[in-house]
Design a protein around this motif. Sequence first.
Motif, PDB file in Angstrom:
ATOM      1  N   ILE A  39       0.820  -1.225   0.004  1.00  0.00           N
ATOM      2  CA  ILE A  39       0.051   0.088  -0.129  1.00  0.00           C
ATOM      3  C   ILE A  39       0.888   1.148   0.126  1.00  0.00           C
ATOM      4  O   ILE A  39       1.627   1.448   0.897  1.00  0.00           O
ATOM      5  CB  ILE A  39      -1.015  -0.065   1.444  1.00  0.00           C
ATOM      6  CG1 ILE A  39      -1.802  -1.252   1.121  1.00  0.00           C
ATOM      7  CG2 ILE A  39      -1.699   1.101   1.237  1.00  0.00           C
ATOM      8  CD1 ILE A  39      -2.737  -1.256   2.397  1.00  0.00           C
TER       9      ILE A  39
ATOM     10  N   ARG B 244       0.354   5.300  -0.692  1.00  0.00           N
ATOM     11  CA  ARG B 244      -0.692   6.066  -0.712  1.00  0.00           C
ATOM     12  C   ARG B 244      -0.131   7.614  -0.700  1.00  0.00           C
ATOM     13  O   ARG B 244       0.398   7.843   0.216  1.00  0.00           O
ATOM     14  CB  ARG B 244      -1.999   5.919   0.199  1.00  0.00           C
ATOM     15  CG  ARG B 244      -2.676   4.840  -0.190  1.00  0.00           C
ATOM     16  CD  ARG B 244      -3.381   4.775  -1.430  1.00  0.00           C
ATOM     17  NE  ARG B 244      -4.270   3.650  -1.127  1.00  0.00           N
ATOM     18  CZ  ARG B 244      -4.014   2.294  -2.049  1.00  0.00           C
ATOM     19  NH1 ARG B 244      -3.004   2.436  -2.683  1.00  0.00           N
ATOM     20  NH2 ARG B 244      -4.841   1.308  -1.845  1.00  0.00           N
TER      21      ARG B 244
ATOM     22  N   LEU C 139       0.265   0.379  12.818  1.00  0.00           N
ATOM     23  CA  LEU C 139      -1.010   1.221  12.638  1.00  0.00           C
ATOM     24  C   LEU C 139      -2.035   0.917  13.846  1.00  0.00           C
ATOM     25  O   LEU C 139      -2.172  -0.565  13.713  1.00  0.00           O
ATOM     26  CB  LEU C 139      -1.613   0.837  11.162  1.00  0.00           C
ATOM     27  CG  LEU C 139      -0.845   1.554  10.036  1.00  0.00           C
ATOM     28  CD1 LEU C 139      -1.547   0.918   8.698  1.00  0.00           C
ATOM     29  CD2 LEU C 139      -0.677   2.899  10.111  1.00  0.00           C
TER      30      LEU C 139
ATOM     31  N   VAL D 272      -4.700   5.840  13.675  1.00  0.00           N
ATOM     32  CA  VAL D 272      -5.578   5.996  12.474  1.00  0.00           C
ATOM     33  C   VAL D 272      -6.961   6.236  12.845  1.00  0.00           C
ATOM     34  O   VAL D 272      -7.381   5.584  13.794  1.00  0.00           O
ATOM     35  CB  VAL D 272      -5.404   4.469  11.798  1.00  0.00           C
ATOM     36  CG1 VAL D 272      -6.164   4.780  10.471  1.00  0.00           C
ATOM     37  CG2 VAL D 272      -4.038   4.336  11.256  1.00  0.00           C
TER      38      VAL D 272
ATOM     39  N   ALA E  15      -8.506   5.383   4.844  1.00  0.00           N
ATOM     40  CA  ALA E  15      -8.138   5.121   6.166  1.00  0.00           C
ATOM     41  C   ALA E  15      -8.900   4.060   7.087  1.00  0.00           C
ATOM     42  O   ALA E  15      -8.062   3.139   7.570  1.00  0.00           O
ATOM     43  CB  ALA E  15      -8.184   6.488   7.084  1.00  0.00           C
TER      44      ALA E  15
ATOM     45  N   LEU F 295      -7.264   0.562   6.054  1.00  0.00           N
ATOM     46  CA  LEU F 295      -5.792   0.353   6.323  1.00  0.00           C
ATOM     47  C   LEU F 295      -5.571  -0.835   7.253  1.00  0.00           C
ATOM     48  O   LEU F 295      -6.400  -1.215   7.996  1.00  0.00           O
ATOM     49  CB  LEU F 295      -4.941   1.358   6.793  1.00  0.00           C
ATOM     50  CG  LEU F 295      -5.176   2.886   5.714  1.00  0.00           C
ATOM     51  CD1 LEU F 295      -4.325   3.837   6.557  1.00  0.00           C
ATOM     52  CD2 LEU F 295      -4.124   2.369   4.527  1.00  0.00           C
TER      53      LEU F 295
ATOM     54  N   ALA G  65       4.009   0.666   9.220  1.00  0.00           N
ATOM     55  CA  ALA G  65       3.905   1.739   8.345  1.00  0.00           C
ATOM     56  C   ALA G  65       4.938   2.613   8.655  1.00  0.00           C
ATOM     57  O   ALA G  65       5.279   2.694   9.711  1.00  0.00           O
ATOM     58  CB  ALA G  65       2.407   2.279   8.284  1.00  0.00           C
TER      59      ALA G  65
ATOM     60  N   VAL H 124       2.669   1.124   3.658  1.00  0.00           N
ATOM     61  CA  VAL H 124       2.323   0.108   4.612  1.00  0.00           C
ATOM     62  C   VAL H 124       2.789  -1.214   4.261  1.00  0.00           C
ATOM     63  O   VAL H 124       2.855  -1.493   2.982  1.00  0.00           O
ATOM     64  CB  VAL H 124       0.706  -0.041   4.742  1.00  0.00           C
ATOM     65  CG1 VAL H 124       0.193  -0.841   5.521  1.00  0.00           C
ATOM     66  CG2 VAL H 124       0.062   1.445   5.199  1.00  0.00           C
TER      67      VAL H 124
END
Length: 522
Positions: free
Chosen positions: A95, A97, A113, A130, A183, A186, A192, A242
Motif C-alpha cells: 500500500i 498512498r 497502525l 488511525v 483510512a 488500512l 507503516a 504500509v
Amino acid sequence: MLVAGVDVGNSTTEVAFARLEPGREPTFLLVVRAETTGAKGSAASAVGARALLERGARRIGEMPRRILLAELHPVETDLVEERHEHDLALGRTAIARPGSTTPGGAGCAVGTLRALAELAGEPRDTTIAVTWDADFDHVGEQLRAARERGWAITGVIVASDDGVLIANRFDRTIPVVDEVADASGLPLGARAAIEVAPAGDTVVELSDPLRIAVLLGLDPAEARSARDAARALAGERSAIVVLRATPPAATRTESAATSAPDDALDVFRVPLPAPRDDATLHLRMRQRTVTGVATLRAIAADDLAGLLGAEVVGPEWLAATLGAATTPGAGSTPFVLDLGGGTVDAHRDGSAVALAGAGTLVTRICGGLLNAPPLVAERAKRLRTARVETPFVLHHEDATRTFLTAPSPPETVGRLCLVEPGGLVPLRAAIAPEVWGALRRDAKRLVLGANARRAIERIGGAPAGELVVLAGGCASDPEVVAAVSAALADLDLAVARADVLGVHGPRAAVAVGLVRAFAGRR
C-alpha cells in the motif's frame, strides 16, 4: 404545419421547431437543448427528448404534427485502467498512498497502525494512530490522553481534511497525513511509514527505495521491489507506505481497452496525455496504464422513433450538411465535420463516416487527469484555470498574474481553480496552471484533432482550398477549433465554424438540417 427536428446526441439533445408552408423555406421558431438522458437511442433518451419537445411546444403554444429523427450512432466512452503499479508491483510494500497537499505537522515516522479507540488500552509499541470518524477536537483530546498514559505516538493518519487542526491540538512536530479516504481500510496492526514534507517541498524518505527498506525493515531484495512505491510517491507533499505480510496477487483487467464488442462499428483508443513540463507528474503517471476508449455501436434509430412517434428522415450526414449550410457566408457546405459528444462525423456530398471518440472522451480524460467527477471535468474541459497564490493574487495558465479586489475563499488558496463567472472553484489536482493548460489542449488534440484527420481521410480527403465547416457542440470551444485546424494544416483547407441560422453558432446543425431535409422532400 409545425414540425420538429430532434437530434439525440451522445451528450446533448437538441430540438428545432419550424413551420412549413408549401413552396416556402421553413420558418424556424425555436431551438431548445438539454443533456441527453440515458444512452443515446435508449428508452431513457426518449423520455428526455419527449420532455424537450413538450417544453418547446409550451413556449410555442402547440405540439408539432411531425417529429423528425436521423439515424443514430450511440457511443460508449470510458477510461480503462489496465494496470496500476501501486497495487501490482509493490512487493510487500503493498500500500503506497499519497496523502493531501495540506497535511499537518512535519517529518517522517514509523510505527504500527492502530485505531484511535485502541489507544484507550495499555501502551504497546511505537504507534501511528488511525482515525476516520471523529472530529478534530475529540481526536486531539484522545491523542493527548494516550500520550499521557505512555503511548509512543509518532504519527497520525486521518480520513478528514483536519490534519492542521489535529496537529495544532496535539503535536506539530510529528506528521499528520489527512484526506486518506481509505483510512478505515488500512490493515491495522501492520508496520507503516508516513511522511509530511515542509510547505512547498516534497517527500524525501518515502521517495527513496533504500530509505523505505531501512524504515520498514526490508531485506536488500525487497528494497529493490520498493522502487515502485518510491516512484508512486515522488513529488507528493505527504505519503504513506504500509508493509503487508504477503503481497496481494497481481491481477489484470480485461476490458474494452483490449477487446471490442461484436457489434462495434468503430473503436478509438488513446492514452492519457503526458505532461511535458512537470517531471514529477510525468513520473507519477508512468505508474498507471490508463486508456481512453470510445466504442461506436450499430445504428439504433427505429426503436427511438417508435418511442417518440417520429419518423427517420435520413442519415445524420445529410442533416448536418443542410444545417451547416445555413451559416451566413458559407453558401453550400460540401464538407462538414460534426464534432459531437460521442462521434466525429465527416460529411461530403453523397458520403459520410462516423468515428468513435469526441467530446465525452475528452471530458473523461480531463476527469482522469484531475481526479474530478464528470460535471467538474466537463467544466474543466472548457474553462481556464489559475492557481491562487495568495488570497489576492491569481497565477494564470499563461504565467501572468492578476490581483483580486476581494480575498478569495480560504479553500481556494494554494489550489488550482476553475475561473468561473461566479467565482473560483478549487480542484484537487496539484498541477501548475501552465501544465494543466497544456494537458487539456493535448487531450483535445489527441482525440478531436486526430479523429478529424482520420475522418477526412476516410471520406477520401478534400481538395486544397476547400471549405470545411465545423459543427457540433465541441466546435464552440476555440481550443478545439485550433486543434482541428492544426491537424488538417498540411491539407491546406479553409476550416471555419458553423453558425447555424446565423444565431446558434455550431450547435443544432442536425436538428435544423432534419427540418430542411423533410421540407425538401415535400
